[in-house]
Design a protein around this motif. Structure first.
Motif, PDB file in Angstrom:
ATOM      1  N   UNK B   4       0.847  -1.197   0.000  1.00 41.78           N
ATOM      2  CA  UNK B   4       0.000   0.000   0.000  1.00 41.78           C
ATOM      3  C   UNK B   4       0.882   1.246   0.000  1.00 41.78           C
ATOM      4  N   UNK B   5       0.557   2.179  -0.863  1.00 42.13           N
ATOM      5  CA  UNK B   5       1.260   3.462  -0.877  1.00 42.13           C
ATOM      6  C   UNK B   5       0.222   4.581  -0.841  1.00 42.13           C
ATOM      7  N   UNK B   6       0.395   5.514   0.083  1.00 41.92           N
ATOM      8  CA  UNK B   6      -0.520   6.655   0.159  1.00 41.92           C
ATOM      9  C   UNK B   6       0.299   7.910   0.410  1.00 41.92           C
ATOM     10  N   UNK B   7      -0.142   9.016  -0.171  1.00 41.94           N
ATOM     11  CA  UNK B   7       0.549  10.295   0.025  1.00 41.94           C
ATOM     12  C   UNK B   7      -0.403  11.272   0.709  1.00 41.94           C
ATOM     13  N   UNK B   8       0.081  11.946   1.739  1.00 45.28           N
ATOM     14  CA  UNK B   8      -0.740  12.926   2.445  1.00 45.28           C
ATOM     15  C   UNK B   8      -0.037  14.276   2.439  1.00 45.28           C
ATOM     16  N   UNK B   9      -0.528  15.239   1.684  1.00 46.21           N
ATOM     17  CA  UNK B   9       0.081  16.573   1.715  1.00 46.21           C
ATOM     18  C   UNK B   9      -0.202  17.246   3.059  1.00 46.21           C
ATOM     19  N   UNK B  10       0.794  17.950   3.596  1.00 43.51           N
ATOM     20  CA  UNK B  10       0.607  18.666   4.871  1.00 43.51           C
ATOM     21  C   UNK B  10       1.011  20.126   4.660  1.00 43.51           C
ATOM     22  N   UNK B  11       0.076  21.018   5.021  1.00 39.75           N
ATOM     23  CA  UNK B  11       0.310  22.454   4.818  1.00 39.75           C
ATOM     24  C   UNK B  11       1.041  23.078   5.999  1.00 39.75           C
ATOM     25  N   UNK B  12       1.915  24.033   5.726  1.00 36.33           N
ATOM     26  CA  UNK B  12       2.571  24.783   6.794  1.00 36.33           C
ATOM     27  C   UNK B  12       1.507  25.602   7.526  1.00 36.33           C
TER      28      UNK B  12
END
Lengths: 436, 139
Positions: B4-12
């Motif tokens: 499983x591969x997942x990407x989670x963008x995180x904002x400053x």
């Protein structure tokens, strides 16, 4: 696997197949199929949230009828302290307890006394044992089951002492039998319950084998008859023996107050409890000593089987507590109760594996990928019209084979439009004139 | 196998969504049936790293990669980078802003906490470019 027992069930004829309960269930245990709600047994934690929100009263709890007490020659009523807050203008707890005797019980034993004993046992554990922090209260069975289902890594934080109702029943039965010289099997102990979660906990105890209780009668069932008895002038017997702290267990925060635990946190309402447990999982509350979480807003006074509004009930209980002496359960309870009764759990609290997609991690990963792929094709409205609580839940149901793509009405509408277009095209097929 | 591969963008500075990425990661691992103790350690470490991105970085992303023998959390950000990693790894050392401290963050336990919870921990940083943290948890 045997079918799990649940107190919460559906009255089929009353259900209109709306999505109210579907959207509110904290463990996504409800589906609406063929215009009726269905409860997924393995997921249901009997919190009673659906009973509270159903506009058609189609969600109900199975409890024992008052008439069922007649199967025992001797009957003891064990009222939850929540009962005390149900009546307006009652000045003392003895009036309510005396009223219970007039409903056909031979004796009453306050569950608040059980709460006193449990309070002392917990205080003792906090003082003498090395325990994971924070320690989590086991008083609300819905929260214990929530932890089994959604937060299995927090199971070892749960208090390993039986619930006040169980402890009360153990003591009540033994004391009654000794005082009246009757065998234990002749005596029935009946809990007067504010909620379905306790009913389930009696049928399927968590942490020990058999319940010491023989039945559970809802507060709603006896409310009418009991208030009539209380209103009639009668000689009141002196029956109440618990401390104000035992009585206080009925209200959210009451357990923390009874434990005199300064560094504690009390949370009511299952959604709030879930949020706090998430924090706990992230180790953000490890400086806390004790956590009291209750599924109902306001604590047990907010139970689905109570009559009075939870805030009004809470206030009524506060008034009953006011004149009582400020005596801590630690001082009031004789240590013999801790030694002479089986207060501690004998069975481990096991994690539920219902949230996992498959026993094999490789297969679970394959299903998860499939769910993510399906989710991307769904509209994301989370309307519930398909019968699953969210689009993501529908994707999961589809991957597990419980639902199909056309259960989504938006997908169905798109498909119908395509088909209509195709039909139109078919009917308009131009004919080339036949060559002569 | 790929897993499983997942990407989670995180904002400053994105405190409104703080904790969502790590909560989703936790949810995924529970669905996969990963051992509760491992889930707990991943939860703690991924929450710390997510908060680090929000408080200290100019934005970045968390990557989750699960295969049948380990969970890997990788955090990559766009700067400003850590000039002295040894100092940053010390318990109690923090460069969190007053704003972040007023919200209860900045105790200087983030990086040490991640290292303690992961089975393998690697950090590289390029001042002005960004920081990369990779944490492995054996299943």
């Amino acid at each position: 696997m045997p079918k799990t027992y649940h107190s919460v069930r559906l009255e089929k004829e009353r259900c209109r197949g709306c999505t109210t309960c579907l959207k509110r269930c904290p463990t996504e245990a409800i589906r609406v199929w063929d215009g009726r709600a269905h409860i997924l047994d393995e997921r249901c934690i009997d919190c009673g949230e659906c009973i509270n929100v159903c506009p058609y009263h189609a969600k109900v709890a199975t409890t024992d009828a008052l008439s069922s007490i007649s199967r025992f020659p001797y009957r003891i009523a064990l009222p939850a302290p929540t009962l005390y807050g149900q009546f307006r203008g009652v000045a003392c707890i003895d009036d309510i307890l005396t009223g219970l005797l007039h409903l056909g019980f031979d004796a009453v034993f306050e569950v608040a006394r059980g709460a006193d004993i449990v309070s002392k046992a917990i205080m003792d554990a906090l003082r003498h044992k090395t325990l994971p922090k924070p320690l989590i209260s086991a008083a609300c069975p819905a929260i214990v089951r929530l932890i089994q289902v959604r937060f299995p890594d927090l199971i070892d934080h749960i208090v390993d002492i039986r619930q006040p109702m169980e402890v009360a029943a153990l003591v009540a039965k033994r004391e009654f039998c000794q005082a009246n010289d009757v065998p234990e099997d002749q005596v029935g102990c009946f809990f007067i319950t504010p909620c379905p979660a306790k009913v389930t906990a009696i049928r399927n105890p968590i942490g020990h084998e058999l319940s010491a209780l023989d039945g559970a009668i809802s507060i709603l069932e006896i409310y009418g008859m009991l208030s009539a008895k209380i209103r009639k002038p009668m000689p009141t017997e002196k029956l109440a023996t618990s401390t104000l702290f035992g009585v206080g267990w009925a209200k959210g925060g009451g357990e923390c107050a009874a434990l005199h635990a300064e560094n504690s946190l009390a949370v009511g309402g299952i959604e709030h409890v879930i949020r706090v447990l998430e924090e706990m999982e992230n180790n953000k509350l490890s400086d806390l000593e004790y956590f009291e979480g209750q599924a109902c807003i306001g604590g047990c006074v907010g139970g689905a089987l109570t009559f009075e509004n939870s805030y009004i009930a809470k206030n009524a209980i506060r008034k009953l507590m006011a004149p009582m002496p400020d005596l801590s359960p630690d001082v009031a309870v004789d240590t013999k109760y801790l030694r002479n009764y089986p207060l501690y759990n004998t069975l481990p609290i096991l994690p539920s594996s219902i949230m996992r997609l498959d026993e094999d991690i490789g297969e679970a990963m394959r299903k998860l990928e499939q769910i993510e792929t399906i989710t991307k094709t769904l509209p994301g409205y989370d309307c519930g019209a398909c019968g699953s609580p969210t689009c993501h839940a529908l994707a999961e149901d589809m991957a597990l084979g419980f639902a199909g793509e056309m259960d989504c009405i938006h997908k169905l509408k798109g498909r119908l439009q395509d088909m209509a277009q195709q039909m139109l095209e078919i009917s308009h097929t131009p004919r080339t004139p036949r060559a002569k | 196998m790929s897993g499983i591969r997942e990407v989670f963008p995180v904002e400053a500075g994105g405190f409104t969504t703080a904790g969502e990425a790590s909560a989703t990661i936790k949810q995924i691992l529970k669905k996969l049936g990963v051992d509760a103790g491992v889930v707990r350690r991943v939860a703690v470490a991924s929450y710390e790293v997510e908060l680090n991105l929000i408080i200290h970085s100019l934005g970045g992303e968390l990557l989750l990669h699960v295969d049948d023998h380990r969970v890997r959390i990788t955090s990559q950000d766009r700067g400003p980078g850590i000039p002295d990693i040894d100092l940053a790894m010390r318990e109690g050392y923090s460069t969190a802003s007053e704003d972040a401290r007023s919200l209860g963050f900045g105790a200087g336990m983030g990086l040490p906490n991640m290292k303690r919870n992961a089975d393998q921990f690697a950090i590289t940083s390029d001042p002005g470019v960004g920081t990369c943290i990779q944490m492995d948890f054996n299943i």
